[in-house]
Enzyme design. Structure first.
Site: not given
Ligand code: BEZ
Length: 238
Positions: A54, A137
Site C-alpha cells: 500500500c 485493492r
Molecule cells: C501490503 O503490503 O500492503 C499488504 C499485504 C498483504 C495484506 C495487506 C496489505
C-alpha cells in the site's frame, strides 16, 4: 438477512450511478460523488495503512496526481482504518519512505476513514474469501456525471499498475470524445476502432475504402487513425 462469506453481496456495476455516501477524509468531509461532479474520479481502496505494498502504491499514485489532473481526474483513497491512522501513515510516507526514485512524497488527495466498513461494503470492496476485515485493492473509475465506467480488483498481495489506470482514463475519455473504441493494449497515437456499421450499405462503402481514413479487415473490424496530438487536444484540460 445476515451477510456471510457465501452470501452473494450486491455491488455496483459498470454503468450504475456511483453509490452516494458522506465521509471523513484527510482533506475534510466529503459528500460523494457530488463533491467531484464535473470531474472524473478514481475511487480506490487499499487493505491497510502502514503496510508495504500500500505504501508503494500511495507513493506512486501521489507522484502521478498532476498527470491525472491533466485529464480532469481526481483521486480518492479509502481503507477501513481511521483518520488518525491515515494522517500518521501519510506523514510517515512523506518524512521517511523511499520507493524507487520517489521520496518526500506528499499525498494531497483525500483518504477516506471507513472504520465502520459501510462504504467498503456498499462498493463491494470486502471480499471475505480474500479478507473479511480489510478491503481488497478495488478501483472504480467514475465519470463527471457520477456513472461508474470501469471497475478493477486486485488481491492483497498485488500492487496496482498505475500507468494502466492512466491508460484506462485516457481510453474512456477518447471513446467518449471521438465516438470510437480502443483495441487491445491501445495507447494514444495508435489506430482506434470505428463502431460497426449500422447498415449493409455503410459496411460495403467502408469495405470498399470509400470512407475517408477508415480501413476494414472485415465488415466488423474497421479502424482509423487518431493521432496522439488529436487525442491530447481532445481530452486534456486546456
Ligand atoms: C501490503 O503490503 O500492503 C499488504 C499485504 C498483504 C495484506 C495487506 C496489505
Amino acid at each position: 438477512m445476515e451477510t456471510t462469506a457465501t452470501t452473494p453481496q450486491t455491488m455496483p456495476r459498470i454503468g450504475d450511478p456511483a453509490p452516494a455516501f458522506t465521509a471523513k477524509t484527510t482533506q475534510g468531509d466529503i459528500s460523494f460523488p457530488d463533491h467531484f461532479k464535473g470531474s472524473w474520479v478514481i475511487l480506490f481502496s487499499h487493505p491497510a495503512d502502514f503496510t508495504p505494498v500500500c505504501t508503494s502504491e500511495f507513493m506512486t499514485f501521489a507522484s502521478m496526481e498532476d498527470e491525472f489532473a491533466r485529464y480532469n481526474t481526481k483521486l480518492v483513497g479509502l481503507s477501513v482504518d481511521g483518520l488518525y491512522s491515515h494522517i500518521a501513515w501519510l506523514r510517515t510516507i512523506q518524512e521517511r519512505m523511499v520507493y524507487r526514485d520517489l521520496k518526500n512524497v506528499e499525498v494531497k488527495f483525500p483518504l477516506i476513514d471507513d472504520v465502520s466498513m459501510n462504504i467498503a461494503r456498499q462498493y463491494g470492496m470486502i471480499m471475505p474469501g480474500e479478507a473479511s476485515t480489510q478491503a481488497v485493492r478495488a478501483v472504480f473509475v467514475i465519470d463527471p456525471k457520477g456513472t461508474i465506467r470501469t471497475i478493477i480488483y486486485y488481491p492483497l498481495s498485488l500492487g496496482r499498475d498505475f500507468d494502466e489506470l492512466l491508460r484506462v482514463v485516457k481510453a474512456l475519455q477518447t471513446a467518449d470524445k471521438f465516438a470510437v473504441a480502443t483495441p487491445a493494449d491501445w495507447v494514444p497515437g495508435e489506430r482506434v476502432i470505428v463502431p460497426t456499421a449500422g447498415s449493409c450499405g455503410v459496411a460495403k462503402e467502408r469495405m470498399s475504402g470509400a470512407e475517408e481514413g477508415v480501413e476494414c479487415v472485415d465488415w466488423f473490424f474497421c479502424t482509423k487513425e487518431l493521432s496522439a496530438d488529436e487525442v491530447e487536444q481532445g481530452i486534456t484540460q486546456h
